[in-house]
Design a protein around this motif. Structure first.
Motif, PDB file in Angstrom:
ATOM      1  N   ARG A  65       0.808  -1.212   0.000  1.00 53.92           N
ATOM      2  CA  ARG A  65       0.000   0.000   0.000  1.00 53.92           C
ATOM      3  C   ARG A  65       0.847   1.270   0.000  1.00 53.92           C
ATOM      4  O   ARG A  65       0.337   2.359   0.242  1.00 53.92           O
ATOM      5  N   GLY A  66       2.137   1.107  -0.244  1.00 57.65           N
ATOM      6  CA  GLY A  66       3.000   2.276  -0.345  1.00 57.65           C
ATOM      7  C   GLY A  66       3.519   2.798   0.967  1.00 57.65           C
ATOM      8  O   GLY A  66       4.105   3.886   1.026  1.00 57.65           O
ATOM      9  N   ASN A  67       3.335   2.046   2.054  1.00 62.55           N
ATOM     10  CA  ASN A  67       3.911   2.436   3.338  1.00 62.55           C
ATOM     11  C   ASN A  67       5.357   1.955   3.402  1.00 62.55           C
ATOM     12  O   ASN A  67       5.625   0.769   3.264  1.00 62.55           O
ATOM     13  N   LEU A  68       6.277   2.871   3.614  1.00 63.77           N
ATOM     14  CA  LEU A  68       7.711   2.573   3.649  1.00 63.77           C
ATOM     15  C   LEU A  68       8.271   3.067   4.979  1.00 63.77           C
ATOM     16  O   LEU A  68       8.227   4.269   5.272  1.00 63.77           O
ATOM     17  N   VAL A  69       8.761   2.137   5.802  1.00 63.69           N
ATOM     18  CA  VAL A  69       9.126   2.463   7.178  1.00 63.69           C
ATOM     19  C   VAL A  69      10.557   2.023   7.472  1.00 63.69           C
ATOM     20  O   VAL A  69      10.955   0.907   7.137  1.00 63.69           O
ATOM     21  N   GLN A  70      11.316   2.894   8.115  1.00 65.98           N
ATOM     22  CA  GLN A  70      12.641   2.542   8.605  1.00 65.98           C
ATOM     23  C   GLN A  70      12.567   2.305  10.108  1.00 65.98           C
ATOM     24  O   GLN A  70      11.931   3.067  10.842  1.00 65.98           O
ATOM     25  N   THR A  71      13.201   1.217  10.558  1.00 66.35           N
ATOM     26  CA  THR A  71      13.217   0.891  11.986  1.00 66.35           C
ATOM     27  C   THR A  71      14.648   0.679  12.455  1.00 66.35           C
ATOM     28  O   THR A  71      15.576   0.576  11.655  1.00 66.35           O
ATOM     29  N   ASP A  72      14.807   0.560  13.779  1.00 69.09           N
ATOM     30  CA  ASP A  72      16.057   0.056  14.314  1.00 69.09           C
ATOM     31  C   ASP A  72      15.946  -1.457  14.431  1.00 69.09           C
ATOM     32  O   ASP A  72      14.941  -2.047  14.005  1.00 69.09           O
ATOM     33  N   LEU A  73      16.949  -2.096  14.992  1.00 68.91           N
ATOM     34  CA  LEU A  73      16.957  -3.558  15.040  1.00 68.91           C
ATOM     35  C   LEU A  73      15.937  -4.134  16.014  1.00 68.91           C
ATOM     36  O   LEU A  73      15.662  -5.330  15.994  1.00 68.91           O
ATOM     37  N   GLN A  74      15.369  -3.278  16.856  1.00 71.42           N
ATOM     38  CA  GLN A  74      14.339  -3.741  17.786  1.00 71.42           C
ATOM     39  C   GLN A  74      12.930  -3.529  17.237  1.00 71.42           C
ATOM     40  O   GLN A  74      11.947  -3.895  17.869  1.00 71.42           O
ATOM     41  N   GLY A  75      12.838  -2.927  16.049  1.00 62.87           N
ATOM     42  CA  GLY A  75      11.533  -2.695  15.454  1.00 62.87           C
ATOM     43  C   GLY A  75      10.911  -1.361  15.810  1.00 62.87           C
ATOM     44  O   GLY A  75       9.731  -1.136  15.527  1.00 62.87           O
ATOM     45  N   ASN A  76      11.677  -0.454  16.409  1.00 60.60           N
ATOM     46  CA  ASN A  76      11.172   0.880  16.716  1.00 60.60           C
ATOM     47  C   ASN A  76      11.192   1.745  15.460  1.00 60.60           C
ATOM     48  O   ASN A  76      12.205   1.800  14.753  1.00 60.60           O
ATOM     49  N   GLN A  77      10.079   2.403  15.176  1.00 63.74           N
ATOM     50  CA  GLN A  77       9.982   3.202  13.957  1.00 63.74           C
ATOM     51  C   GLN A  77      10.853   4.448  14.041  1.00 63.74           C
ATOM     52  O   GLN A  77      10.817   5.184  15.023  1.00 63.74           O
ATOM     53  N   LEU A  78      11.674   4.664  12.992  1.00 62.64           N
ATOM     54  CA  LEU A  78      12.538   5.835  12.923  1.00 62.64           C
ATOM     55  C   LEU A  78      11.964   6.876  11.968  1.00 62.64           C
ATOM     56  O   LEU A  78      12.026   8.065  12.234  1.00 62.64           O
ATOM     57  N   GLN A  79      11.451   6.421  10.835  1.00 62.35           N
ATOM     58  CA  GLN A  79      10.775   7.329   9.916  1.00 62.35           C
ATOM     59  C   GLN A  79       9.850   6.551   9.007  1.00 62.35           C
ATOM     60  O   GLN A  79      10.012   5.352   8.808  1.00 62.35           O
ATOM     61  N   LYS A  80       8.852   7.267   8.455  1.00 63.70           N
ATOM     62  CA  LYS A  80       7.856   6.654   7.578  1.00 63.70           C
ATOM     63  C   LYS A  80       7.587   7.572   6.398  1.00 63.70           C
ATOM     64  O   LYS A  80       7.487   8.787   6.556  1.00 63.70           O
ATOM     65  N   ILE A  81       7.483   6.949   5.202  1.00 61.61           N
ATOM     66  CA  ILE A  81       7.218   7.695   3.974  1.00 61.61           C
ATOM     67  C   ILE A  81       6.028   7.042   3.277  1.00 61.61           C
ATOM     68  O   ILE A  81       5.920   5.812   3.231  1.00 61.61           O
ATOM     69  N   GLN A  82       5.130   7.857   2.724  1.00 59.43           N
ATOM     70  CA  GLN A  82       4.023   7.334   1.925  1.00 59.43           C
ATOM     71  C   GLN A  82       4.429   7.395   0.463  1.00 59.43           C
ATOM     72  O   GLN A  82       4.756   8.463  -0.051  1.00 59.43           O
ATOM     73  N   THR A  83       4.443   6.243  -0.193  1.00 60.33           N
ATOM     74  CA  THR A  83       4.873   6.171  -1.589  1.00 60.33           C
ATOM     75  C   THR A  83       3.766   5.530  -2.417  1.00 60.33           C
ATOM     76  O   THR A  83       2.708   5.189  -1.907  1.00 60.33           O
ATOM     77  N   SER A  84       4.011   5.347  -3.713  1.00 66.44           N
ATOM     78  CA  SER A  84       3.046   4.642  -4.557  1.00 66.44           C
ATOM     79  C   SER A  84       3.249   3.139  -4.394  1.00 66.44           C
ATOM     80  O   SER A  84       4.310   2.677  -3.986  1.00 66.44           O
ATOM     81  N   GLU A  85       2.227   2.361  -4.717  1.00 70.23           N
ATOM     82  CA  GLU A  85       2.277   0.913  -4.521  1.00 70.23           C
ATOM     83  C   GLU A  85       3.303   0.256  -5.435  1.00 70.23           C
ATOM     84  O   GLU A  85       3.429   0.604  -6.600  1.00 70.23           O
ATOM     85  N   SER A  86       4.021  -0.703  -4.895  1.00 69.06           N
ATOM     86  CA  SER A  86       4.919  -1.540  -5.684  1.00 69.06           C
ATOM     87  C   SER A  86       5.455  -2.626  -4.767  1.00 69.06           C
ATOM     88  O   SER A  86       4.990  -2.778  -3.647  1.00 69.06           O
ATOM     89  N   GLU A  87       6.456  -3.390  -5.248  1.00 73.92           N
ATOM     90  CA  GLU A  87       6.929  -4.517  -4.439  1.00 73.92           C
ATOM     91  C   GLU A  87       8.403  -4.369  -4.090  1.00 73.92           C
ATOM     92  O   GLU A  87       8.749  -3.908  -3.025  1.00 73.92           O
ATOM     93  N   GLY A  88       9.334  -4.713  -5.005  1.00 74.13           N
ATOM     94  CA  GLY A  88      10.751  -4.588  -4.658  1.00 74.13           C
ATOM     95  C   GLY A  88      11.299  -3.226  -5.015  1.00 74.13           C
ATOM     96  O   GLY A  88      12.270  -3.100  -5.756  1.00 74.13           O
ATOM     97  N   TYR A  89      10.697  -2.177  -4.472  1.00 73.41           N
ATOM     98  CA  TYR A  89      10.856  -0.848  -5.055  1.00 73.41           C
ATOM     99  C   TYR A  89      11.797   0.097  -4.319  1.00 73.41           C
ATOM    100  O   TYR A  89      11.857   1.281  -4.635  1.00 73.41           O
TER     101      TYR A  89
END
Length: 295
Positions: A65-89
């Motif tokens: 659904r275009g949700n792109l999220v960066q986390t640390d190794l514990q799964g804590n969200q660092l940043q989130k970007i809304q993008t267009s839908e795709s898979e290995g993008y």
């Protein structure tokens, strides 16, 4: 028509990396069993359709659904970007920037260290689906699609187009939907093509080496995420049958590395980190599991 990029002389940094990888290759082998290292959830996504890793050990995960999220190794969200839908993008570049495709606007965007999103590459009439940045020479590989036909375009690290791979030496199309892409240690371009129901591999010059279509004459391959490791193995998710296939660099099947018997549920994305651990994302949950399979 296939065009071949000019091969540049390796830099001293590349030669040093090659020596280091050669040493690691001599000391590593497949383990007799796969061991779970850690598991975490990626907040803000419904499932993990793709994972990309940089040297910062801060993974990016995305859903359909275009949700792109960066986390640390514990799964804590660092940043989130809304993008267009795709898979290995999305992919992390040699310099540590994140770049990702925008199918709708037919561009590739770059996120700079100050979190500014800038337009990096325009892809013309082609929809960019998948992307991979080499941490060896900085080359960027993009799987694209137009009118039910696919191609792979190679750019250098500054975004200049240097190669197009579209047809084999008989003029037949190599790709239809190249939705995941990676590069092997020998320079091969490895593509997971859902419509072709195959993993399609070409050499660095764009010549077709082989296509892997699964095991057995009645096996229909539905390949998703694809990755490679320091030994040249190709790892590919077959989500319908909930397995991760392990191939050698010549396309020979070695094993089902992960199966439902090991608790794997609908693996969709794979990535190998600098410590030779395998990261696996799922299509039905937002869980990522990390495994050790080399010793």
């Amino acid at each position: 028509m296939e065009t071949v990029s000019t091969q540049l002389k390796p830099t001293e940094k590349q030669r040093k990396q090659d020596r280091e990888k050669s040493y690691v290759k001599q000391t590593l082998s497949l383990s007799s069993s796969v061991t779970k290292v850690r598991k975490y959830k990626v907040p803000g996504v419904r499932h993990v359709f793709h994972i990309s890793l940089g040297k910062s050990a801060r993974p990016w995960g995305s859903d359909s659904r275009g949700n792109l999220v960066q986390t640390d190794l514990q799964g804590n969200q660092l940043q989130k970007i809304q993008t267009s839908e795709s898979e290995g993008y999305h992919t992390v570049t040699q310099d540590g920037d994140l770049i990702y495709t925008d199918r709708k606007n037919k561009v590739i965007n770059r996120i700079t260290p100050d979190n500014t999103i800038t337009e990096f590459i325009k892809t013309g009439n082609w929809e960019p689906l998948s992307i991979h940045s080499s941490h060896i020479n900085g080359d960027i590989l993009v799987g694209m699609r137009k009118d039910n036909e696919g191609k792979v375009t190679r750019y250098n690290k500054t975004g200049t187009e240097i190669q197009n791979i579209q047809r084999n030496n008989k003029g037949q199309t190599l790709y239809s939907r190249p939705h995941y892409i990676t590069k092997n240690i020998n320079g091969d371009v490895c593509v997971s093509d859902l419509n072709k129901q195959a993993v399609v591999v070409v050499d660095k010059s764009g010549h077709h080496r082989f296509s892997y279509t699964g095991q057995g004459s009645e096996f229909y391959m539905y390949p998703y995420g694809i990755g490679t490791d320091v030994l040249g193995h190709i790892l590919v998710c077959e989500s319908i049958r909930e397995t991760v296939h392990l191939l050698d660099q010549d396309g020979q099947f070695l094993s089902l590395l992960l199966t439902p018997q090991q608790g794997v549920k609908y693996p969709y994305s794979v990535c190998v980190d600098d410590d030779n651990n395998l990261w696996v994302g799922q299509s039905i949950t937002n869980k990522v599991t990390v495994y050790k399979y080399l010793q």
